[in-house]
Design a protein around this motif. Structure first.
Motif, PDB file in Angstrom:
ATOM      1  N   UNK A 152      17.726 -19.543 -23.098  1.00 22.38           N
ATOM      2  CA  UNK A 152      18.178 -19.029 -24.366  1.00 22.38           C
ATOM      3  C   UNK A 152      19.519 -17.714 -23.588  1.00 22.38           C
ATOM      4  N   UNK A 153      18.959 -17.581 -22.970  1.00 20.64           N
ATOM      5  CA  UNK A 153      20.219 -16.876 -22.257  1.00 20.64           C
ATOM      6  C   UNK A 153      21.719 -17.193 -21.274  1.00 20.64           C
ATOM      7  N   UNK A 154      21.732 -18.187 -21.912  1.00 21.40           N
ATOM      8  CA  UNK A 154      23.539 -18.747 -21.449  1.00 21.40           C
ATOM      9  C   UNK A 154      24.011 -18.317 -22.874  1.00 21.40           C
ATOM     10  N   UNK A 155      25.733 -17.122 -22.114  1.00 17.60           N
ATOM     11  CA  UNK A 155      25.878 -17.204 -23.086  1.00 17.60           C
ATOM     12  C   UNK A 155      27.011 -18.399 -24.052  1.00 17.60           C
ATOM     13  N   UNK A 156      27.234 -17.793 -25.406  1.00 15.98           N
ATOM     14  CA  UNK A 156      27.833 -18.985 -25.907  1.00 15.98           C
ATOM     15  C   UNK A 156      29.291 -19.035 -25.159  1.00 15.98           C
ATOM     16  N   UNK A 157      30.417 -20.378 -24.998  1.00 18.87           N
ATOM     17  CA  UNK A 157      31.318 -21.111 -24.518  1.00 18.87           C
ATOM     18  C   UNK A 157      32.416 -19.799 -24.653  1.00 18.87           C
ATOM     19  N   UNK A 158      32.769 -19.459 -25.257  1.00 21.96           N
ATOM     20  CA  UNK A 158      33.658 -18.311 -25.647  1.00 21.96           C
ATOM     21  C   UNK A 158      33.570 -17.264 -24.787  1.00 21.96           C
ATOM     22  N   UNK A 159      32.188 -16.660 -24.974  1.00 14.75           N
ATOM     23  CA  UNK A 159      31.667 -15.301 -24.012  1.00 14.75           C
ATOM     24  C   UNK A 159      31.966 -15.484 -22.367  1.00 14.75           C
ATOM     25  N   UNK A 160      31.459 -17.037 -22.422  1.00 12.41           N
ATOM     26  CA  UNK A 160      31.190 -17.354 -20.512  1.00 12.41           C
ATOM     27  C   UNK A 160      33.396 -17.553 -20.020  1.00 12.41           C
ATOM     28  N   UNK A 161      33.687 -17.962 -21.126  1.00 10.31           N
ATOM     29  CA  UNK A 161      35.819 -17.531 -20.773  1.00 10.31           C
ATOM     30  C   UNK A 161      35.487 -16.816 -20.641  1.00 10.31           C
ATOM     31  N   UNK A 162      35.039 -15.416 -21.429  1.00  8.47           N
ATOM     32  CA  UNK A 162      35.753 -13.532 -21.595  1.00  8.47           C
ATOM     33  C   UNK A 162      35.759 -13.472 -20.466  1.00  8.47           C
ATOM     34  N   UNK A 164      34.892 -15.421 -17.628  1.00 10.97           N
ATOM     35  CA  UNK A 164      35.036 -15.958 -16.228  1.00 10.97           C
ATOM     36  C   UNK A 164      37.417 -15.557 -15.949  1.00 10.97           C
ATOM     37  N   UNK A 165      37.538 -15.390 -17.503  1.00  7.30           N
ATOM     38  CA  UNK A 165      39.275 -14.920 -17.285  1.00  7.30           C
ATOM     39  C   UNK A 165      39.140 -12.875 -16.340  1.00  7.30           C
ATOM     40  N   UNK A 166      38.489 -12.610 -16.775  1.00  4.33           N
ATOM     41  CA  UNK A 166      37.987 -11.080 -16.257  1.00  4.33           C
ATOM     42  C   UNK A 166      37.825 -11.072 -14.824  1.00  4.33           C
ATOM     43  N   UNK A 167      36.975 -12.435 -13.880  1.00  3.77           N
ATOM     44  CA  UNK A 167      36.738 -12.054 -13.126  1.00  3.77           C
ATOM     45  C   UNK A 167      38.025 -12.876 -12.210  1.00  3.77           C
ATOM     46  N   UNK A 168      38.549 -14.190 -12.868  1.00  3.83           N
ATOM     47  CA  UNK A 168      40.473 -14.829 -12.252  1.00  3.83           C
ATOM     48  C   UNK A 168      40.852 -13.463 -12.116  1.00  3.83           C
ATOM     49  N   UNK A 169      41.128 -12.672 -13.078  1.00  2.15           N
ATOM     50  CA  UNK A 169      42.420 -11.768 -13.156  1.00  2.15           C
ATOM     51  C   UNK A 169      41.725 -10.773 -12.304  1.00  2.15           C
TER      52      UNK A 169
END
Length: 208
Positions: A152-162, A164-169
């Motif tokens: 249940x600790x796996x975040x929702x997809x939209x939050x994972x995307x956020x 990932x975006x910060x890490x990429x930036x």
């Protein structure tokens, strides 16, 4: 680790190249993240998607520390760079998670200040309350303890995307910074990967 001190002392130029290589490695992992995220939903997709994201967190933590030490060596004209805890994935992941969550909240506070009423400050994610060191194993392997199989600790997809975006930036910014800093020292370093975002395809392969 087996009790040995986890300290590397690469030559300065080698450390700069290591930082660029690590940044490229994070972006390669980001490609894998988006390849998984772009697939139709299937059992196990988000489990593996989050496992890749955790590796990105861990390597982001390594990169932050390495860039900091490269900067220090450049300013002090050291011949070598001291890199601590490079192989401590768990510690690096926790550090990067804390920083990225703070960046996310800072952006949210700025939006609130500008009058955005649809924004609220992100709470601490469930995975940050778990034993970070055990997360990847729980995601990749079926453990004997039934209680530990709860994901249940796996975040929702939209939050994972956020995330990932910060890490990429941050990774792209680190690569550019090391390039510019190295150039001042007579080094010519290239990240090797460039953004390749396709309009209308949010989870296409982004870096090539």
């Amino acid at each position: 680790m087996s009790g040995e001190v986890d300290v590397l002392h690469p030559a300065r130029d080698a450390a700069f190249q290591m930082a660029e290589d690590l940044a490229a490695h994070i972006l390669e992992n980001s490609n894998t993240y988006h390849a998984l995220a772009g697939q139709d939903d299937y059992p196990g997709r988000d489990r593996l998607r989050f496992a890749v994201l955790l590796v990105m967190f861990e390597e982001m933590g390594k990169l932050m520390a390495l860039v900091q030490q490269c900067e220090r060596a450049a300013k002090a004209d050291y011949l070598n760079v001291r890199v601590e805890d490079f192989h401590n994935h768990c510690l690096n992941g926790r550090k990067a998670t804390a920083q990225i969550l703070e960046e996310l909240r800072t952006a949210e506070r700025a939006s609130l200040t500008l009058g955005r009423k649809d924004i609220k400050l992100s709470e601490e994610p469930a995975f940050a309350k778990e034993d970070f060191c055990s997360l990847k194993e729980r995601l990749l392997y079926m453990v004997a303890d039934e209680r530990a199989r709860n994901l249940d600790f796996v975040p929702p997809g939209a939050l994972m995307d956020r995330y990932a975006t910060i890490i990429e930036r941050n990774t792209l910014a680190a690569g550019d910074y090391i390039h510019d800093l190295g150039r001042a020292l007579g080094l010519w370093l290239q990240l090797g990967l460039k953004p390749k975002v396709r309009e209308g395809e949010p989870h296409s392969i982004r870096y090539s």
